[in-house]
Write an enzyme that holds these catalytic residues in place. Structure first.
Site, PDB file in Angstrom:
ATOM      1  N   MET A 154       0.804  -1.233   0.000  1.00 19.56           N
ATOM      2  CA  MET A 154       0.000   0.000   0.000  1.00 19.56           C
ATOM      3  C   MET A 154       0.836   1.281   0.000  1.00 19.56           C
ATOM      4  O   MET A 154       0.400   2.310   0.513  1.00 19.56           O
ATOM      5  CB  MET A 154      -0.959   0.048   1.209  1.00 19.56           C
ATOM      6  CG  MET A 154      -1.717  -1.228   1.463  1.00 19.56           C
ATOM      7  SD  MET A 154      -2.590  -1.812  -0.001  1.00 19.56           S
ATOM      8  CE  MET A 154      -2.827  -3.534   0.421  1.00 19.56           C
ATOM      9  N   CYS A 155       2.039   1.237  -0.552  1.00 14.71           N
ATOM     10  CA  CYS A 155       2.924   2.406  -0.551  1.00 14.71           C
ATOM     11  C   CYS A 155       3.161   2.930   0.872  1.00 14.71           C
ATOM     12  O   CYS A 155       3.366   4.127   1.084  1.00 14.71           O
ATOM     13  CB  CYS A 155       2.388   3.518  -1.439  1.00 14.71           C
ATOM     14  SG  CYS A 155       2.372   3.111  -3.199  1.00 14.71           S
ATOM     15  N   ALA A 156       3.094   2.015   1.835  1.00 15.63           N
ATOM     16  CA  ALA A 156       3.407   2.342   3.231  1.00 15.63           C
ATOM     17  C   ALA A 156       4.107   1.120   3.810  1.00 15.63           C
ATOM     18  O   ALA A 156       3.689   0.565   4.833  1.00 15.63           O
ATOM     19  CB  ALA A 156       2.148   2.688   4.000  1.00 15.63           C
TER      20      ALA A 156
END
Length: 410
Positions: A358-360
């Protein structure tokens, strides 16, 4: 709203079928679908105009320029900003990079961020200075004591995350801003990409110096982000790019930059998309009311409840619906590939969900230990869709039970 959602008919993509099955779009934290008024606004520009802006005195150019600047006015009003405090960018990432690269900071500045930040609010600051991240607890809520401890180091910048795209947690930004102002003289930069689609924000009441967000997450076209900056802060910011459109005068000895916000908008922008953004904001404002927010709580309850009642799933985030948006990130059993489940949910059941980090990635690695499945709902979704998603997931996981080994990670 749940029984007969009044907004679904406004979204043509929801009429699409895959292999005879109507799709259910549950990937709204990544990007939202577009309502008919937004599509019509973009199409009208291309059908009736198509000229460039701020570069000509002919009728079409002036009409396009007026529509472009009218969109800026609409967006500024929506967030409580002055018109010259709104800068158009390509996305949240570019807006945050503009701030990180343009601030007049000392060498190796000290920066405080949040552990649940999107990569876009982490990597630009890591590039320019020493970045310390405020911890979160096991449910993704900010460790306020640790945050205050980091402020004792008197950072030059505090990069806040308003809402996690993994846990759905909304942080108390107004309280955090007050603590920052009391502790140090830092520039406060807020990532509101996940929160602004779900709630109105008045930037001056909030007290931040900069705020970045993306229109594609709030019903607008892709390729458009926005940076709010207090006028006195924007006036000191260096442009990220130079070229046509951001200068008033160029000669062999130098150049004169345009006033804010135009000095930050080099080159031809996505004119049609920005005009479409005004239609998106008007649509959101027309739907903003108690029913919509009650519906969001119902969606959140369905997402959280569906996860908590299934022992083969682990919810990444708080087990309640307080101060959160409708997002459920799920850790599947060991041996069950989240990406393959997402593909099967799409191809066999019509549910569009997201898989991965999730780009995290630091947050997902810490709280989940590996790739996850994310389900995120928005105003055109229904509780019945979420129930259907969990039923489809049950079916797929039962088929994959032999692969799961010892069960869900705990």
């Amino acid at each position: 709203m749940t029984a007969q959602n009044p907004y679904r008919a406004d979204f043509p993509a929801l009429l699409r079928e895959i292999d005879g099955q109507r799709i259910s779009y549950l990937d709204n934290a990544a990007t939202t679908l577009k309502p008919r008024p937004v599509i019509d606004a973009v199409t009208e520009y291309y059908e009736t105009n198509g000229a460039n802006i701020h570069r000509g005195k002919h009728r079409l150019s002036e009409e396009a320029s007026d529509a472009y600047e009218a969109a800026r006015v609409v967006l500024a009003r929506h967030i409580g900003a002055a018109t010259n405090e709104v800068v158009w960018a390509r996305n949240t990432s570019e807006a945050l990079n503009l701030v990180a690269s343009g601030l007049d900071l000392p060498d190796d500045p000290y920066i405080v961020g949040c552990f649940d930040a999107h990569h876009s609010q982490l990597l630009p600051w890591r590039r320019i200075g020493r970045l310390d991240l405020a911890r979160v607890d096991e449910h993704g809520r900010l460790d306020r004591a640790h945050f205050r401890k980091l402020l004792e180091g008197r950072p030059q910048v505090v990069a806040l995350n308003h809402c996690s795209n993994v846990t759905g947690v909304l942080h108390p930004v107004a309280e955090l801003v007050a603590e920052i102002r009391a502790a140090c003289d830092a520039v406060i930069v807020l990532d509101a990409a996940q929160s602004l689609p779900h709630q109105r924000i008045d930037v001056h009441e909030l007290g931040v110096d900069f705020m970045a967000f993306s229109m594609h997450k709030m019903l607008g076209p892709t390729g458009v982000g926005c940076l709010f900056g207090r006028s006195e802060q924007l006036a000191k910011l260096r442009p990220l790019a130079v070229g046509g459109g951001m200068v008033d005068w160029v000669d062999l000895d130098g150049s004169v930059e345009r006033r804010i916000p135009f000095r930050f908008e080099a080159g031809t922008p996505p004119i049609a998309s920005i005009i479409g953004c005004a239609a998106a904001v008007r649509y959101l404002e027309a739907t903003d009311g108690p029913d919509r927010h009650r519906h969001a709580d119902e969606l959140s309850a369905a997402l959280v409840g569906g996860a908590l009642t299934r022992p083969e799933l682990r919810l990444i985030g708080p087990p309640d619906v307080v101060d959160r948006i409708p997002i459920a990130t799920l850790r599947l059993a060991d041996g069950v590939p989240a990406g393959e489940i997402a593909r099967l949910l799409s191809d066999s059941h019509g549910f569009m969900v997201r898989s991965g980090h999730m780009c995290a990635q630091p947050l997902v690695t810490a709280l989940a230990g590996g790739e996850t499945l994310r389900v995120s709902a928005y105003l055109y979704n229904e509780v019945a869709e979420i129930e259907g998603f969990y039923q489809a997931l049950d079916e797929l996981l039962s088929c994959m039970a032999p692969m799961a080994g010892t069960g869900a990670r705990r």
